[in-house]
Design a protein around this motif. Structure first.
Motif, mmCIF file in Angstrom:
data_model
loop_
_atom_site.group_PDB
_atom_site.id
_atom_site.type_symbol
_atom_site.label_atom_id
_atom_site.label_comp_id
_atom_site.label_asym_id
_atom_site.label_seq_id
_atom_site.Cartn_x
_atom_site.Cartn_y
_atom_site.Cartn_z
ATOM 1 N N PHE A 8 0.836 -1.203 0.000
ATOM 2 C CA PHE A 8 0.000 0.000 0.000
ATOM 3 C C PHE A 8 0.865 1.245 0.000
ATOM 4 N N GLN A 9 0.425 2.220 -0.770
ATOM 5 C CA GLN A 9 1.226 3.431 -0.921
ATOM 6 C C GLN A 9 1.180 4.302 0.334
ATOM 7 N N SER A 10 0.001 4.375 0.959
ATOM 8 C CA SER A 10 -0.159 5.322 2.061
ATOM 9 C C SER A 10 0.286 4.730 3.392
ATOM 10 N N GLU A 11 0.761 5.598 4.281
ATOM 11 C CA GLU A 11 1.063 5.127 5.632
ATOM 12 C C GLU A 11 -0.172 5.210 6.520
ATOM 13 N N ALA A 12 -1.288 5.729 5.975
ATOM 14 C CA ALA A 12 -2.522 5.786 6.763
ATOM 15 C C ALA A 12 -2.972 4.359 7.063
ATOM 16 N N ARG A 13 -3.663 4.202 8.215
ATOM 17 C CA ARG A 13 -4.115 2.872 8.613
ATOM 18 C C ARG A 13 -5.466 2.530 7.970
ATOM 19 N N ILE A 14 -6.332 3.562 7.891
ATOM 20 C CA ILE A 14 -7.639 3.324 7.260
ATOM 21 C C ILE A 14 -8.017 4.492 6.348
ATOM 22 N N SER A 15 -8.805 4.174 5.340
ATOM 23 C CA SER A 15 -9.379 5.223 4.499
ATOM 24 C C SER A 15 -10.865 5.307 4.811
ATOM 25 N N ILE A 16 -11.394 6.518 4.767
ATOM 26 C CA ILE A 16 -12.844 6.684 4.946
ATOM 27 C C ILE A 16 -13.350 7.450 3.729
ATOM 28 N N VAL A 17 -14.317 6.869 3.024
ATOM 29 C CA VAL A 17 -14.847 7.524 1.818
ATOM 30 C C VAL A 17 -16.271 8.001 2.102
ATOM 31 N N ILE A 18 -16.509 9.282 1.855
ATOM 32 C CA ILE A 18 -17.844 9.856 2.092
ATOM 33 C C ILE A 18 -18.356 10.499 0.797
ATOM 34 N N PRO A 19 -19.444 9.955 0.210
ATOM 35 C CA PRO A 19 -20.050 10.627 -0.940
ATOM 36 C C PRO A 19 -20.875 11.800 -0.428
ATOM 37 N N ALA A 20 -20.832 12.927 -1.111
ATOM 38 C CA ALA A 20 -21.548 14.092 -0.574
ATOM 39 C C ALA A 20 -22.192 14.900 -1.696
ATOM 40 N N TYR A 21 -23.510 15.005 -1.647
ATOM 41 C CA TYR A 21 -24.232 15.814 -2.623
ATOM 42 C C TYR A 21 -25.064 16.854 -1.873
ATOM 43 N N ASN A 22 -24.723 18.095 -2.054
ATOM 44 C CA ASN A 22 -25.402 19.209 -1.369
ATOM 45 C C ASN A 22 -25.559 18.943 0.131
ATOM 46 N N GLU A 23 -24.427 18.742 0.795
ATOM 47 C CA GLU A 23 -24.433 18.356 2.205
ATOM 48 C C GLU A 23 -23.945 19.485 3.119
ATOM 49 N N GLU A 24 -24.058 20.751 2.690
ATOM 50 C CA GLU A 24 -23.527 21.830 3.538
ATOM 51 C C GLU A 24 -24.194 21.862 4.915
ATOM 52 N N GLN A 25 -25.433 21.386 4.991
ATOM 53 C CA GLN A 25 -26.133 21.408 6.284
ATOM 54 C C GLN A 25 -25.770 20.210 7.170
ATOM 55 N N ARG A 26 -25.233 19.105 6.582
ATOM 56 C CA ARG A 26 -25.148 17.871 7.363
ATOM 57 C C ARG A 26 -23.740 17.330 7.572
ATOM 58 N N VAL A 48 -13.401 12.768 0.722
ATOM 59 C CA VAL A 48 -14.763 13.239 0.492
ATOM 60 C C VAL A 48 -14.939 13.394 -1.014
ATOM 61 N N VAL A 49 -16.022 12.815 -1.546
ATOM 62 C CA VAL A 49 -16.295 12.977 -2.976
ATOM 63 C C VAL A 49 -17.506 13.890 -3.126
ATOM 64 N N ASP A 50 -17.260 15.083 -3.605
ATOM 65 C CA ASP A 50 -18.354 16.021 -3.842
ATOM 66 C C ASP A 50 -18.996 15.659 -5.174
ATOM 67 N N ASP A 51 -20.231 15.166 -5.091
ATOM 68 C CA ASP A 51 -20.921 14.654 -6.272
ATOM 69 C C ASP A 51 -21.642 15.786 -7.012
ATOM 70 N N GLY A 52 -20.881 16.761 -7.478
ATOM 71 C CA GLY A 52 -21.457 17.855 -8.267
ATOM 72 C C GLY A 52 -22.392 18.752 -7.474
ATOM 73 N N SER A 53 -22.061 19.018 -6.213
ATOM 74 C CA SER A 53 -22.944 19.852 -5.383
ATOM 75 C C SER A 53 -23.032 21.279 -5.932
ATOM 76 N N SER A 54 -24.200 21.915 -5.691
ATOM 77 C CA SER A 54 -24.327 23.316 -6.109
ATOM 78 C C SER A 54 -24.277 24.228 -4.882
ATOM 79 N N ASP A 55 -24.057 23.663 -3.694
ATOM 80 C CA ASP A 55 -23.971 24.500 -2.487
ATOM 81 C C ASP A 55 -22.506 24.588 -2.021
ATOM 82 N N ARG A 56 -22.275 24.891 -0.749
ATOM 83 C CA ARG A 56 -20.898 25.113 -0.284
ATOM 84 C C ARG A 56 -20.211 23.833 0.224
ATOM 85 N N THR A 57 -20.726 22.670 -0.118
ATOM 86 C CA THR A 57 -20.150 21.408 0.375
ATOM 87 C C THR A 57 -18.634 21.355 0.184
#
Ligand code: UDP
Ligand code: MG
Length: 327
Positions: A8-26, A48-57
């Protein structure tokens, strides 16, 4: 592949993937909570994957990542493409040994992280469940409960796996298996969870369900009628097209003459981020799940120039081969 192990390339122990679409409130409470876990933020590759949000995510996430997560990444998709596409892009960028996916609203309590990581020591995939014994749910509407149960029954009928709740956003995977599964996935929307589990089950991945504490958070992006119907159709479409067995192609590198390859860092930098690295004796295999064989032949040409003292061959593996590697 008994004498092989993943690199593995990274020295990080775990990866966390969060999909986010217009999630500025949450999304901020989740990122803050992840920053205050017992696992130090330097050991977490937060994606964090910003799925084309139109807000400030993306602005909010960029700031939070630069304040708290030295190994964090923000991926921005050009347009809104669905939760499945967002997860696929995030998993491709993972470079640590294990990955947890979770929804931006923190509906699943983060106490599920520890049992999930423990579960990955013996299983390839861990699935958060809101229905098995020990789980707790709050605020789930009866109509939603009905639809989720109906969808699970429909899946049981169409598949041979016995997962009680495919749709909970909280799941954990050994990263190489996740990369192979998500790159094979074609579903863009919410039915992707079911598709991934079906693909995993059919290629000998072992799947563990763990109970989670789940609280409904206002602001869901799901339209119950539209998304249930499209999930249903997407899954049927997947099943009709899922007969072909996919080979993952790559390049096997062997240093001429002496033992092993010295410049492993150089290898990680040379190949695309979604690559899977396997060391087998003095050889390193670099599998590139999203790249066609014809493209890989071109990459092999460039490999000869970059690593002149190495022999390079085109190689291929199945998902089942990857599932058989222990680490
Ligand atoms: N999501 C996404 N793209 C979309 C719709 C949703 O990336 O087109 C993300 C969303 O931001 C969240 C996750 O998918 O992190 C689950 O969405 P949501 O919480 O609305 O679904 P629910 O929990 O209500 O099923
Ligand atoms: Mg949610």
């Amino acid at each position: 592949m008994t004498d092989c192990h993943f690199l593995f390339q990274s020295e990080a122990r775990i990866s966390i993937v969060i999909p986010a679409y217009n999630e500025e409130q949450r999304i901020l409470p989740l990122l803050q909570k992840l920053g205050s876990l017992r696992t130090p933020a330097e050991e977490i590759e937060l994606i964090v994957v910003d799925d084309g949000s139109s807000d400030r995510t993306s602005d909010l996430c960029r700031q939070e990542i630069s304040n708290q997560f030295p190994k964090g990444k923000l991926i921005m998709l050009e347009s809104n493409s669905g939760k499945g596409s967002a997860l696929r892009a995030g998993i491709a960028a993972v470079s640590s040994p294990v990955v947890i996916t979770m929804d931006a609203d923190m509906a699943t309590d983060l106490s599920a992280m520890e049992p999930a990581l423990r579960g990955l020591q013996a299983h390839h995939i861990v699935v958060g469940s809101r229905t098995i014994e020990g789980s707790e749910t709050q605020g789930i509407s009866s109509i939603r409960k009905c639809i989720t149960t109906g969808f699970s029954l429909f899946l049981r009928f169409l598949t041979r796996y016995k997962i009680s709740d495919t749709q909970c956003g909280f799941k954990a995977y050994r990263s190489p298996v996740a990369k192979a599964l998500f790159s094979s996935s074609r579903v863009k929307g919410f039915a992707q969870d079911a598709e991934i589990l079906d693909l995993g089950h059919r290629h000998d991945c072992s799947i563990l369900e763990i109970p989670v504490r789940w609280t409904s958070v206002p602001g869901s992006k799901v339209n119950l009628v539209r998304d249930s119907l499209s999930s249903f159709l997407e899954f049927i479409w997947y099943r009709l097209n899922s007969g072909r067995r996919k080979l993952i192609y790559g390049i096997s590198l062997l240093k001429n003459g002496t033992e092993g390859i010295e410049d492993e860092k150089g290898i990680f930098e040379f190949f695309p981020p979604e690559s899977i690295y396997i060391r087998c004796g003095s050889k390193i295999e670099i599998l590139m799940p999203d790249i066609a064989r014809s493209e890989i032949e071109k990459i092999a040409e460039a490999v000869y120039t970059k690593f002149p003292d190495c022999e390079a061959h085109i190689c291929s593996r199945t998902l089942r081969d990857l599932a058989s590697i222990k680490n």
